[in-house]
Design a protein around this motif. Structure first.
Motif, short mmCIF file in Angstrom:
data_model
loop_
_atom_site.label_atom_id
_atom_site.label_comp_id
_atom_site.label_asym_id
_atom_site.label_seq_id
_atom_site.Cartn_x
_atom_site.Cartn_y
_atom_site.Cartn_z
N THR A 11 0.84 -1.19 0.00
CA THR A 11 0.00 0.00 0.00
C THR A 11 0.88 1.24 0.00
O THR A 11 1.64 1.47 0.94
CB THR A 11 -0.95 0.01 1.21
OG1 THR A 11 -1.78 -1.16 1.17
CG2 THR A 11 -1.83 1.25 1.18
N ARG A 12 0.78 2.03 -1.05
CA ARG A 12 1.63 3.20 -1.22
C ARG A 12 1.25 4.29 -0.22
O ARG A 12 0.19 4.26 0.41
CB ARG A 12 1.49 3.76 -2.64
CG ARG A 12 1.55 2.72 -3.77
CD ARG A 12 2.85 1.98 -3.81
NE ARG A 12 3.98 2.85 -4.12
CZ ARG A 12 5.25 2.43 -4.15
NH1 ARG A 12 5.55 1.18 -3.85
NH2 ARG A 12 6.21 3.28 -4.44
N ASP A 13 2.11 5.27 -0.10
CA ASP A 13 1.83 6.41 0.77
C ASP A 13 0.54 7.13 0.35
O ASP A 13 -0.12 7.77 1.16
CB ASP A 13 2.99 7.41 0.76
CG ASP A 13 4.19 6.90 1.56
OD1 ASP A 13 4.02 5.91 2.32
OD2 ASP A 13 5.28 7.48 1.43
N SER A 14 0.19 7.01 -0.93
CA SER A 14 -1.04 7.63 -1.43
C SER A 14 -2.29 6.89 -0.98
O SER A 14 -3.40 7.39 -1.16
CB SER A 14 -1.01 7.66 -2.96
OG SER A 14 -1.02 6.33 -3.48
N GLY A 15 -2.10 5.70 -0.43
CA GLY A 15 -3.24 4.87 -0.03
C GLY A 15 -3.61 3.83 -1.06
O GLY A 15 -4.46 2.96 -0.79
N ALA A 16 -3.00 3.87 -2.24
CA ALA A 16 -3.32 2.92 -3.31
C ALA A 16 -2.57 1.60 -3.09
O ALA A 16 -1.41 1.59 -2.70
CB ALA A 16 -2.95 3.51 -4.66
N PHE A 17 -3.27 0.50 -3.36
CA PHE A 17 -2.64 -0.82 -3.33
C PHE A 17 -2.04 -1.08 -4.71
O PHE A 17 -2.75 -1.04 -5.72
CB PHE A 17 -3.67 -1.90 -2.99
CG PHE A 17 -3.11 -3.30 -2.96
CD1 PHE A 17 -2.59 -3.82 -1.79
CD2 PHE A 17 -3.09 -4.08 -4.11
CE1 PHE A 17 -2.06 -5.11 -1.76
CE2 PHE A 17 -2.56 -5.36 -4.09
CZ PHE A 17 -2.05 -5.88 -2.90
N VAL A 18 -0.74 -1.31 -4.77
CA VAL A 18 -0.05 -1.55 -6.04
C VAL A 18 0.90 -2.73 -5.86
O VAL A 18 1.91 -2.62 -5.16
CB VAL A 18 0.73 -0.32 -6.53
CG1 VAL A 18 1.33 -0.59 -7.91
CG2 VAL A 18 -0.15 0.92 -6.57
N PHE A 19 0.57 -3.83 -6.48
CA PHE A 19 1.42 -5.03 -6.44
C PHE A 19 2.01 -5.26 -7.83
O PHE A 19 1.31 -5.16 -8.84
CB PHE A 19 0.59 -6.25 -6.04
CG PHE A 19 1.31 -7.56 -6.25
CD1 PHE A 19 2.11 -8.09 -5.27
CD2 PHE A 19 1.18 -8.25 -7.46
CE1 PHE A 19 2.79 -9.30 -5.48
CE2 PHE A 19 1.85 -9.44 -7.68
CZ PHE A 19 2.65 -9.96 -6.69
N ALA A 20 3.30 -5.58 -7.87
CA ALA A 20 3.92 -5.95 -9.14
C ALA A 20 5.12 -6.85 -8.86
O ALA A 20 5.84 -6.66 -7.88
CB ALA A 20 4.37 -4.72 -9.93
N ARG A 21 5.28 -7.84 -9.71
CA ARG A 21 6.47 -8.70 -9.69
C ARG A 21 7.10 -8.64 -11.08
O ARG A 21 6.54 -8.06 -12.01
CB ARG A 21 6.09 -10.14 -9.33
CG ARG A 21 5.34 -10.86 -10.43
CD ARG A 21 4.88 -12.25 -10.02
NE ARG A 21 4.32 -12.98 -11.15
CZ ARG A 21 3.39 -13.92 -11.06
NH1 ARG A 21 2.90 -14.25 -9.87
NH2 ARG A 21 2.95 -14.54 -12.15
N TRP A 22 8.26 -9.23 -11.20
CA TRP A 22 8.93 -9.26 -12.50
C TRP A 22 8.12 -10.11 -13.48
O TRP A 22 7.66 -11.20 -13.13
CB TRP A 22 10.34 -9.81 -12.38
CG TRP A 22 11.31 -8.83 -11.80
CD1 TRP A 22 11.51 -8.57 -10.47
CD2 TRP A 22 12.17 -7.96 -12.52
NE1 TRP A 22 12.46 -7.58 -10.33
CE2 TRP A 22 12.89 -7.19 -11.55
CE3 TRP A 22 12.43 -7.75 -13.87
CZ2 TRP A 22 13.84 -6.24 -11.93
CZ3 TRP A 22 13.38 -6.80 -14.24
CH2 TRP A 22 14.07 -6.06 -13.27
N GLY A 23 7.99 -9.61 -14.70
CA GLY A 23 7.28 -10.35 -15.73
C GLY A 23 8.20 -11.00 -16.74
O GLY A 23 7.74 -11.56 -17.73
#
Length: 207
Positions: A11-23
């Motif tokens: 969860t970013r400081d902005s409040g948004a949930f952002v998940f990412a792994r290497w593709g």
């Protein structure tokens, strides 16, 4: 780990949930160190990639090397790296901000059209605090932090590493999250907090 604690890791400081792994396979290259330290960093990449079940490569077909790790003494040195300003937008202002903040590390990610990690750039200004860390500890910590798009504060209160006897290891719960995150059934990127529940389910199911 609970679903909420996993969610907080992305969860970013902005409040948004952002998940990412290497593709794609990770093709790392390291600048500014001698051969013994280079072997340590590459060993850390190999260990964490093996944990995740993800591939390493000698080269990336688009970028050559898609994970660049820079060791240096002063942020101003980045301005002298050939063509780095083509890879890092607004490099000059970024260097100025990091210098003013007296930062000792910074990471930049690039993403593909699906939102998966496409490239990462790790900048380490070797101030007394970083220089005092054993090479194995520093390398493992940095590799862990580029394996996933963690939140800005994921490890602000607690390191991803732990001491087991006289050896530095990855904290078991963080290792579990990395392993779960690279489950091929899961998407490489997600913006819905419910993704934390899917990661949690895989932690619970792990032997």
């Amino acid at each position: 780990m609970t679903p909420d604690s996993i969610e907080s890791l992305f969860t970013r400081d902005s409040g948004a949930f952002v998940f990412a792994r290497w593709g794609r396979p990770i093709a790392p290259i390291v600048f500014g160190v001698e051969e013994p330290t280079l072997r340590v960093v590459k060993g850390a990449f190999e260990a964490v990639a093996a944990l995740a079940g993800h591939s390493l490569a000698e080269t990336d077909p688009e970028l050559g090397s898609n994970c660049m790790v820079f060791f240096f003494r002063d942020w101003a040195e980045l301005s002298e790296v050939p063509d780095l300003d083509r890879l890092i937008p607004d490099l000059g202002p970024l260097v100025a901000r990091l210098t003013a903040a007296k930062a000792n590390q910074y990471r930049v990610f690039r993403f593909d059209d699906s939102g998966a990690i496409q490239a990462a750039f790790v900048f380490l200004r070797m101030d007394p605090a970083l220089a005092a860390q054993p090479a194995e500890e520093l390398a493992l910590s940095q590799v862990v932090q580029v394996m996933l798009l963690w939140s800005e504060r994921a490890f602000a209160a607690q390191s991803p590493l732990a001491i087991a006897g006289q050896k530095v290891i990855l904290r078991p719960e963080i290792a579990g999250v990395i392993r779960a995150a690279y489950d091929p059934v899961l998407p490489a990127a997600a913006r819905d907090p419910s993704h934390a529940l899917r990661l949690f389910a895989r932690l619970e199911a792990a032997p």
